[in-house]
Design a protein around this motif. Sequence first.
Motif, PDB file in Angstrom:
ATOM      1  N   VAL A   1      -3.194   0.069   6.484  1.00 37.94           N
ATOM      2  CA  VAL A   1      -2.917  -1.286   6.012  1.00 37.94           C
ATOM      3  C   VAL A   1      -1.660  -1.233   5.157  1.00 37.94           C
TER       4      VAL A   1
ATOM      5  N   LEU B   1      -7.394   3.737   7.049  1.00 39.06           N
ATOM      6  CA  LEU B   1      -6.828   2.550   7.692  1.00 39.06           C
ATOM      7  C   LEU B   1      -5.377   2.351   7.260  1.00 39.06           C
TER       8      LEU B   1
ATOM      9  N   SER C   1     -11.364   1.713  -0.247  1.00 45.25           N
ATOM     10  CA  SER C   1     -12.097   1.688   1.020  1.00 45.25           C
ATOM     11  C   SER C   1     -11.161   1.912   2.201  1.00 45.25           C
ATOM     12  N   THR C   2      -9.985   1.267   2.176  1.00 44.62           N
ATOM     13  CA  THR C   2      -9.024   1.495   3.260  1.00 44.62           C
ATOM     14  C   THR C   2      -8.567   2.946   3.272  1.00 44.62           C
TER      15      THR C   2
ATOM     16  N   ASN D   1       0.855  -1.178   0.000  1.00 45.57           N
ATOM     17  CA  ASN D   1       0.000   0.000   0.000  1.00 45.57           C
ATOM     18  C   ASN D   1       0.897   1.235   0.000  1.00 45.57           C
TER      19      ASN D   1
ATOM     20  N   THR E   1      -8.765  -1.228  -1.888  1.00 49.41           N
ATOM     21  CA  THR E   1      -7.758  -0.200  -1.602  1.00 49.41           C
ATOM     22  C   THR E   1      -8.411   1.169  -1.389  1.00 49.41           C
TER      23      THR E   1
ATOM     24  N   VAL F   1     -12.984  -7.008   8.218  1.00 51.37           N
ATOM     25  CA  VAL F   1     -12.803  -5.551   8.192  1.00 51.37           C
ATOM     26  C   VAL F   1     -13.950  -4.840   7.492  1.00 51.37           C
TER      27      VAL F   1
ATOM     28  N   LEU G   1      -4.000  -7.006   5.052  1.00 49.87           N
ATOM     29  CA  LEU G   1      -5.397  -7.343   4.757  1.00 49.87           C
ATOM     30  C   LEU G   1      -5.401  -8.475   3.740  1.00 49.87           C
TER      31      LEU G   1
END
Length: 257
Positions: A99, A97, A91-92, A7, A89, A28, A74
């Motif tokens: 991640v 988040l 959404s995080t 990420n 991706t 999650v 994740l």
Amino acid sequence: MVSTVQNTDVQQKDAEHAVVVAVTFHAVFDSGARTDDGVYEVGVAFPLLQALQKVNERLLEKNPAESLLFDVVLITTDSQQQQQSSHITSSTRHYGLEVSRFCFSSEEDFTESLLKNKVQLFLSTDSNEALQVSKKGILAALLGEYTASCPSEQLRVLFCGDAVIWPDAEPAPESRQAAQSFSAQLGEMRQRFGMFDSPLNIALLTSHGGRESCGSALLTLRSLGVSADEAYCLAGAPRSPMLTLLRPHFLVSCLDD
């Protein structure tokens, strides 16, 4: 086939010292619900991830060069979700988040993907997944509906001194060692903070026996470098009311040598 994607939105952790925690996509996010923006609704593990981030933030506030941090992966084995990886991706990113990596794997290569990512703690809402991982020598914890009501400002970990996490299987030696290693790292993290206002709370609960049983479990934790903030001896009383009161993010079995 295992595919791991970094990420780029977050700074990667020190691979030699970070505590790698893998959380399943279905814990999650709620894959069946999206907001008007097209991002997934959050699932039961959302407060847990926020709490992990809070510990990291406080550790870095104390020492910007800190390397003992939680490193979140994740993971998903759902082929349909993998085809929509951009939604995962985004959404995080939408929820902020932290991640570090997204791992896409088939069900057959599921445990292999955890080993490749050097996962030290696996979290899922699926008991079959958790048991499968535990048998491979990776510490696994099962998330329940109560997790959604856990605080997000403080990570709450409950050690069960006499808990039978997997009633149908004895813990493998590798799994026992993994639990001890994770506990030691968690204890080291807790030592970074003072007695009060810590973003990490460690509690011990023994369901059976008296003070001797609780004392023995405390000694086991201390031998691993873990000092419990709270200790409870139920002496045979039901465990559910205390879990509701304590609201731990996950449970860890307190294993003797």
